[in-house]
Design a protein around this motif. Structure first.
Motif, PDB file in Angstrom:
ATOM      1  N   SER A 739       0.847  -1.187   0.000  1.00 18.88           N
ATOM      2  CA  SER A 739       0.000   0.000   0.000  1.00 18.88           C
ATOM      3  C   SER A 739       0.890   1.247   0.000  1.00 18.88           C
ATOM      4  N   ILE A 740       0.763   2.078  -1.026  1.00 20.48           N
ATOM      5  CA  ILE A 740       1.580   3.284  -1.174  1.00 20.48           C
ATOM      6  C   ILE A 740       0.660   4.462  -1.439  1.00 20.48           C
ATOM      7  N   SER A 741       0.923   5.565  -0.783  1.00 20.18           N
ATOM      8  CA  SER A 741       0.112   6.764  -0.989  1.00 20.18           C
ATOM      9  C   SER A 741       1.029   7.961  -1.141  1.00 20.18           C
ATOM     10  N   LYS A 742       0.773   8.764  -2.155  1.00 12.93           N
ATOM     11  CA  LYS A 742       1.589   9.967  -2.359  1.00 12.93           C
ATOM     12  C   LYS A 742       0.708  11.092  -2.881  1.00 12.93           C
ATOM     13  N   THR A 743       0.876  12.265  -2.291  1.00 12.50           N
ATOM     14  CA  THR A 743       0.134  13.453  -2.705  1.00 12.50           C
ATOM     15  C   THR A 743       1.100  14.480  -3.268  1.00 12.50           C
ATOM     16  N   VAL A 744       0.773  15.002  -4.438  1.00 12.71           N
ATOM     17  CA  VAL A 744       1.567  16.046  -5.085  1.00 12.71           C
ATOM     18  C   VAL A 744       0.819  17.366  -4.930  1.00 12.71           C
ATOM     19  N   TYR A 745       1.493  18.374  -4.426  1.00  8.44           N
ATOM     20  CA  TYR A 745       0.897  19.696  -4.252  1.00  8.44           C
ATOM     21  C   TYR A 745       1.427  20.608  -5.358  1.00  8.44           C
ATOM     22  N   LYS A 746       0.594  20.872  -6.342  1.00 10.11           N
ATOM     23  CA  LYS A 746       1.040  21.698  -7.467  1.00 10.11           C
ATOM     24  C   LYS A 746      -0.177  22.298  -8.144  1.00 10.11           C
ATOM     25  N   GLY A 747      -0.080  23.585  -8.495  1.00 13.35           N
ATOM     26  CA  GLY A 747      -1.153  24.247  -9.219  1.00 13.35           C
ATOM     27  C   GLY A 747      -1.941  25.200  -8.341  1.00 13.35           C
ATOM     28  N   ARG A 748      -2.639  26.118  -8.976  1.00 15.52           N
ATOM     29  CA  ARG A 748      -3.401  27.128  -8.251  1.00 15.52           C
ATOM     30  C   ARG A 748      -4.902  26.950  -8.353  1.00 15.52           C
ATOM     31  N   GLU A 749      -5.359  26.113  -9.309  1.00 17.64           N
ATOM     32  CA  GLU A 749      -6.801  25.910  -9.467  1.00 17.64           C
ATOM     33  C   GLU A 749      -7.327  24.942  -8.409  1.00 17.64           C
ATOM     34  N   ALA A 750      -8.575  25.130  -8.047  1.00 21.08           N
ATOM     35  CA  ALA A 750      -9.218  24.237  -7.080  1.00 21.08           C
ATOM     36  C   ALA A 750      -9.661  22.970  -7.790  1.00 21.08           C
ATOM     37  N   LYS A 751      -8.694  22.164  -8.176  1.00 29.03           N
ATOM     38  CA  LYS A 751      -8.982  20.917  -8.871  1.00 29.03           C
ATOM     39  C   LYS A 751      -8.005  19.854  -8.390  1.00 29.03           C
ATOM     40  N   ALA A 752      -8.461  18.621  -8.361  1.00 25.46           N
ATOM     41  CA  ALA A 752      -7.632  17.506  -7.935  1.00 25.46           C
ATOM     42  C   ALA A 752      -7.688  16.410  -8.993  1.00 25.46           C
ATOM     43  N   SER A 753      -6.618  15.632  -9.074  1.00 28.68           N
ATOM     44  CA  SER A 753      -6.581  14.447  -9.919  1.00 28.68           C
ATOM     45  C   SER A 753      -6.274  13.251  -9.034  1.00 28.68           C
ATOM     46  N   VAL A 754      -6.976  12.167  -9.265  1.00 29.85           N
ATOM     47  CA  VAL A 754      -6.806  10.962  -8.457  1.00 29.85           C
ATOM     48  C   VAL A 754      -6.476   9.790  -9.370  1.00 29.85           C
ATOM     49  N   ALA A 820     -13.228  17.954  -7.123  1.00 33.34           N
ATOM     50  CA  ALA A 820     -12.910  19.049  -6.214  1.00 33.34           C
ATOM     51  C   ALA A 820     -11.984  18.525  -5.115  1.00 33.34           C
ATOM     52  N   PRO A 821     -10.977  19.297  -4.717  1.00 31.07           N
ATOM     53  CA  PRO A 821     -10.077  18.832  -3.652  1.00 31.07           C
ATOM     54  C   PRO A 821     -10.816  18.387  -2.388  1.00 31.07           C
ATOM     55  N   ALA A 822     -11.904  19.064  -2.056  1.00 28.62           N
ATOM     56  CA  ALA A 822     -12.636  18.724  -0.830  1.00 28.62           C
ATOM     57  C   ALA A 822     -13.302  17.353  -0.914  1.00 28.62           C
ATOM     58  N   ASN A 823     -13.491  16.830  -2.141  1.00 30.45           N
ATOM     59  CA  ASN A 823     -14.197  15.559  -2.312  1.00 30.45           C
ATOM     60  C   ASN A 823     -13.274  14.370  -2.520  1.00 30.45           C
ATOM     61  N   VAL A 824     -11.968  14.601  -2.485  1.00 29.73           N
ATOM     62  CA  VAL A 824     -11.016  13.538  -2.810  1.00 29.73           C
ATOM     63  C   VAL A 824     -11.226  12.308  -1.930  1.00 29.73           C
ATOM     64  N   LEU A 914      -2.006  -1.632  -3.652  1.00 29.67           N
ATOM     65  CA  LEU A 914      -2.771  -0.459  -4.093  1.00 29.67           C
ATOM     66  C   LEU A 914      -1.909   0.781  -3.931  1.00 29.67           C
ATOM     67  N   ILE A 915      -1.720   1.486  -5.040  1.00 27.58           N
ATOM     68  CA  ILE A 915      -0.991   2.751  -5.029  1.00 27.58           C
ATOM     69  C   ILE A 915      -1.993   3.871  -5.247  1.00 27.58           C
ATOM     70  N   LYS A 916      -1.992   4.825  -4.347  1.00 28.17           N
ATOM     71  CA  LYS A 916      -2.920   5.962  -4.401  1.00 28.17           C
ATOM     72  C   LYS A 916      -2.112   7.226  -4.663  1.00 28.17           C
ATOM     73  N   MET A 917      -2.369   7.873  -5.805  1.00 24.29           N
ATOM     74  CA  MET A 917      -1.671   9.098  -6.184  1.00 24.29           C
ATOM     75  C   MET A 917      -2.696  10.221  -6.313  1.00 24.29           C
ATOM     76  N   ILE A 918      -2.380  11.366  -5.704  1.00 26.26           N
ATOM     77  CA  ILE A 918      -3.328  12.487  -5.688  1.00 26.26           C
ATOM     78  C   ILE A 918      -2.584  13.777  -6.034  1.00 26.26           C
ATOM     79  N   LEU A 919      -3.178  14.556  -6.921  1.00 26.94           N
ATOM     80  CA  LEU A 919      -2.688  15.905  -7.222  1.00 26.94           C
ATOM     81  C   LEU A 919      -3.698  16.904  -6.682  1.00 26.94           C
ATOM     82  N   VAL A 920      -3.221  17.810  -5.828  1.00 26.46           N
ATOM     83  CA  VAL A 920      -4.066  18.877  -5.288  1.00 26.46           C
ATOM     84  C   VAL A 920      -3.326  20.196  -5.408  1.00 26.46           C
TER      85      VAL A 920
END
Length: 923
Positions: A739-754, A820-824, A914-920
């Motif tokens: 199980s691996i989880s990593k979050t990338v913090y990049k960008g100014r828009e209120a959008k997330a990618s999962v 939306a980042p709040a719904n990730v 399971l690898i979980k990658m998130i961009l916020v």
């Protein structure tokens, strides 16, 4: 014919210009309510038809309190209608094998909204239901307030996906580009404020006002009885009503002000500096024979200027990274001359002036007779190839003609009609026509100058006066005629010494012939009749980049593109372009991780030329140090600001995590670019293609085996052979376990990618592959139901599957969505719960039935496509499978049960990997 007589005939032809008649094979008419229809029989593909509902209704018609509602209506027509309440429409279509998004779809533009529904026609019930669906789209959407509220979130998520640097910049320069017309304030996606809060009555009013028969057309093209279909359309669509008090459908336009405009913008997430000059021009109509001559003239113009920029791009150390120009379609009754340049960091003036010099050269000297003759020959060849395939023309191509006929009043003469027009008018086009065209488009007014750049380039950007001075400076330069490099020699210095066919085996049941040549080359041939004039192929042998150490990997991975770009045989890159320009062919070498080879295709006429190119690429590669330097410099400039873009940073992080940071899996970088060496790339290229005895070629299409044999003997039988039999190496690069989880913090828009990645060991075989595909699609359907329809949290979740047999059996299943980042966290929990439910309980039987119907209907299309057969045969040959394995696929599909899906899901997806990658956004 003398030039004088030619000009005289041209004048006569223009004077006798007449309306271009509509394709005689299409049945068309207009009902009493104003509803228009186009119906045409076409048997490619067999047992299929395209149904399109076209509405002269787009965002430009919205009132100020309706921004985004033209697009919202498009969504709502799928969410309930008189005969298909709530989501029963999509349930019905999916059960019939029609896929949401891939098949049934729609789009909303500024001026139109278009719905597409491809259907099998071997079911009368399905065709009749399809007509009813289109009828409901036209005027019977229920627009249920509950469904409207659910769809708000979906559309807001669709809007969110488009946010970023490009969108922010466009919002700033679109008002200028659209001359502050109505188009500038009518982006089809709308505004957050209205999408969140509009009242149902507002969208119902828009639908009532504009979805009406006098603004609608139905296009049906496919394997149908056109006369019988026309009767059905007349009977069914006659009841559509126009409003009692019809609103006038204003033909909005973008006015030509005569002014020149300028804007320079920066954004910290932009990765390059781009300058554009857009000269607006009233768009010509295309309804008469004289108009068609004008269309051909514009096509020739674009072809010639594209050839110039392609040739300039290969010159040593060009002054920009890329540049192009041409006459482009636009909006609001306009088209444009558009010139674009992407410049090197810190060299905006130099790059812009080099690009604009080509416009000034055109203005001063035009094109040469040689350029025009070559462009005319190329265009003629393209049209002749289309004409040769006239009885195999896909139905979708006809649809696009009739769509333009209805929306823009463009002529739609059909392939035979256009072929006759081309033969009549193409010979008449002279340099004077090109000069007239240049004079009409390359004006000094109605010109917009748009610059976009990274934030740190702000200090280097000009103002309008300065950029005008750059243009004046270019115009004052001495202008030299464009020099077109001519062919100085033949492709090959000497004819190859032919080999022989030593064995020939034919499988009459599968229609496959296997040849073995005297040098060991194996050739698998499957002739087909799907196209009249298409032969496609792929050759391969084992090895690839896997045979090289990490330090050589960048050179090996780039070797094919570097060497192929330099030209081949006796021809440099520019000469090679000219050599193939009037031919219908493409040939490209490649070096992948486990195989190297060559891929391409050709017309029947150019098949031998294609094979001579295969021989040249495999035996006579070139290297060009100056071109290599230019390629590397361009790549460095592209990668220089790569870290500005949130998407690129996220993708590179994903690649690094999934590939254990191995150099062969990480994203592009300047560090890796610096490891590329031209001499080493050339050496590796030659090594990889030194042994034809290890090569297998697959050919499919309109190929005559008897006629092809001597060609094979000459160009493939002459390839060199060595006693070395390479095998690809196992690099032992697997997706990490656990199980691996990593979050990338990049960008100014209120959008997330999962991105969720399930992976592990896998028993690769035909049955498991089909079961896993069923698992993928059933999960995809469930995530659409939960994440999109129930929670309104995403626009389009995507489930993808990758399986490999070699070097070891492995799988990866990925779930990807934006939100939306709040719904990730909430949406990830829902997605994981669906995976667990699938593994513990299996899918609902109706979802399996949907997948089975989709699979069967798609396979019916696939087996009539040359590209599918090529991919299928290559995969079986590389994996050691049976070439007739496809025959059992349908049995496996029909026997698939929910229990079988549950079993493979339980085995593969609950292994703890399971690898979980998130961009916020940046905090």
């Amino acid at each position: 014919m003398s030039s004088l007589l030619l000009c005289t005939y041209a004048a006569v032809a223009t004077a006798q210009s007449s309306e271009i008649p509509l394709d005689a094979a299409v049945r068309t008419g207009k009902l009493k309510n104003g509803f228009t229809y186009y119906i045409r029989h076409n048997a490619t593909p067999k047992n299929r038809a395209q149904f399109y509902l076209v509405n002269k209704v787009g965002s430009v018609l919205e009132n100020d309190d309706q921004l985004g509602l033209a697009h919202f209506v498009e969504h709502m027509t799928f969410n309930g209608s008189r005969n298909f309440p709530k989501n029963t429409m999509m349930n019905y279509l999916q059960t019939a094998g029609v896929r949401f998004g891939a098949d049934v779809n729609a789009y909303t533009g500024y001026d139109e909204t278009v719905y597409q529904l491809p259907l099998p026609t071997d079911s009368k019930e399905l065709v009749d239901k399809g007509l009813q669906i289109v009828h409901d789209w036209a005027q019977s959407a229920t627009l249920d307030p509950v469904e409207i509220d659910k769809e708000r979130g979906v559309i807001l998520e669709e809007k969110r996906l488009g946010k970023g640097a490009s969108d922010r910049l466009q919002q700033q320069y679109y008002p200028l580009l659209f001359n502050h017309s109505r188009y500038a304030a009518r982006n089809p996606i709308g505004t957050d404020a209205i999408l969140k809060s509009f009242k149902p009555a507002i969208i119902k009013q828009f639908y009532h006002d504009w979805y009406r028969p006098d603004l609608q057309a139905l296009i049906i093209v496919g394997d149908i009885d056109a006369a019988a279909m026309e009767k059905k359309v007349k009977a069914l669509f006659d009841d559509l009503k126009n409003p009692v008090a019809k609103k006038k459908r204003v033909a909005y336009a973008i006015p030509l002000t005569g002014k020149n405009q300028f804007i320079a913008l920066t954004d910290k997430e932009t990765t390059s500096t781009t300058a554009e000059i857009v000269i607006k021009h009233k768009a010509p109509v295309m309804s008469t024979t004289a108009d068609y001559k004008g269309l051909l003239t514009r096509q020739l113009f674009n072809s010639m200027i594209a050839s110039r920029f392609a040739e300039l791009s290969r010159q040593p150390d060009p002054d920009y990274l890329s540049a192009n120009s041409g006459i482009r379609d636009f909006l609001g009754g306009l088209d444009t001359y558009r010139a674009t340049v992407v410049v090197k960091p810190g060299e905006l003036k130099k790059g812009f002036m080099a690009m604009w010099y080509e416009t000034e050269r055109l203005r001063a000297l035009g094109f040469s007779a040689d350029e025009l003759d070559r462009a005319k020959q190329n265009l003629k060849e393209q049209m002749e190839n289309i004409y040769r395939e006239k009885d195999k023309n896909p139905s979708g191509n006809y649809v696009q003609e009739y769509l333009s006929h209805f929306l823009k009043n463009e002529a739609a003469p059909g392939i035979e009609g256009e072929y006759k027009l081309m033969n009549r008018y193409l010979p008449l086009i002279q340099l004077d026509d090109m000069n007239t065209l240049i004079g009409s488009y390359l004006k000094d007014n109605n010109r917009d100058m748009i610059i976009t750049a990274p934030a740190d380039a702000q200090k280097d950007l000009p103002n309008q006066a300065e950029m005008e001075r750059w243009i004046a400076e270019v115009r004052s330069m001495p202008v030299q005629a464009f020099s077109v490099q001519k062919l100085s020699s033949a492709l090959l210095a000497a004819e190859p010494v032919a080999g022989k066919v030593v064995t020939e085996v034919t499988d009459s049941k599968e229609g496959i012939t296997t040849l073995t040549l005297s040098n060991g080359v194996k050739i698998i041939i499957k002739p087909t009749t799907f196209k009249n004039n298409q032969i496609i192929f792929r050759g391969f042998s084992p090895g690839g980049t896997s045979l090289y150490e990490d330090k050589d990997y960048p050179s090996a991975a780039n070797a094919a593109s570097i060497i192929a770009a330099a030209g081949v045989g006796n021809l440099n890159a520019t000469e090679l372009d000219r050599f193939v320009a009037d031919k219908e062919l493409e040939v490209r070498p490649y070096i992948a991780e486990r195989f190297q080879g060559i891929t391409g295709g050709s017309s029947v006429k150019d098949f031998e030329v294609a094979m001579s190119l295969v021989y040249a690429y495999l035996t006579q590669p070139q290297k060009d140090s100056s071109l290599y330097k230019t390629m590397m410099e361009r790549s460095r400039a592209r990668y220089d600001k790569r870290a500005n873009d949130p998407g690129s940073v996220f993708n590179d992080t994903v690649s690094a995590v999934l590939g254990n940071k191995n150099i062969r899996r990480t994203g592009p970088s300047i560090k890796k670019l610096d490891m590329v060496n031209l001499d080493r790339a050339y050496q590796i290229y030659k090594e990889r293609f030194s042994n034809a005895g290890n090569m297998t070629f697959v050919f499919t299409g309109s190929i005559d085996i008897a006629a092809a044999k001597p060609v094979f003997e000459k160009y493939l039988g002459s390839l060199p052979r060595t006693p070395i039999a390479d095998k690809a190496r196992d690099l032992d690069i697997d997706i990490p376990a656990g199980s691996i989880s990593k979050t990338v913090y990049k960008g100014r828009e209120a959008k997330a990618s999962v991105l969720l990645v399930y992976s592990g060991k896998y028993d690769y075989n035909d049955r498991n592959n089909i079961l896993f595909d069923a698992l993928r699609e059933t999960l995809n359907i469930r995530l659409l139901e939960t994440l999109r329809e129930q929670e309104s949290g995403v626009y389009s979740p995507r489930v993808e599957l990758s399986t490999t047999q070699y070097p070891k059996g492995r799988f990866s299943l990925t779930i990807q969505f934006g939100c939306a980042p709040a719904n990730v966290d909430k949406l990830i929990a829902t997605a994981k719960a669906e995976v667990t439910a699938l593994a513990n309980n299996g899918p609902r039987p109706e979802i399996i039935r949907k997948w089975q119907a989709e699979w069967v209907r798609q396979r019916e299309l696939d087996v009539n496509e040359n590209a599918w057969w090529l991919s299928y045969l290559v995969e079986k040959l590389q994996s050691g499978g049976k070439l007739d394995g496809y025959a059992n696929d349908l049995i496996i599909v029909k026997e698939t049960t929910p229990a079988a899906i549950q079993d493979i899901a339980h085995q593969q997806l609950l292994n703890g990997n399971l690898i979980k990658m998130i961009l916020v956004p940046e905090q």
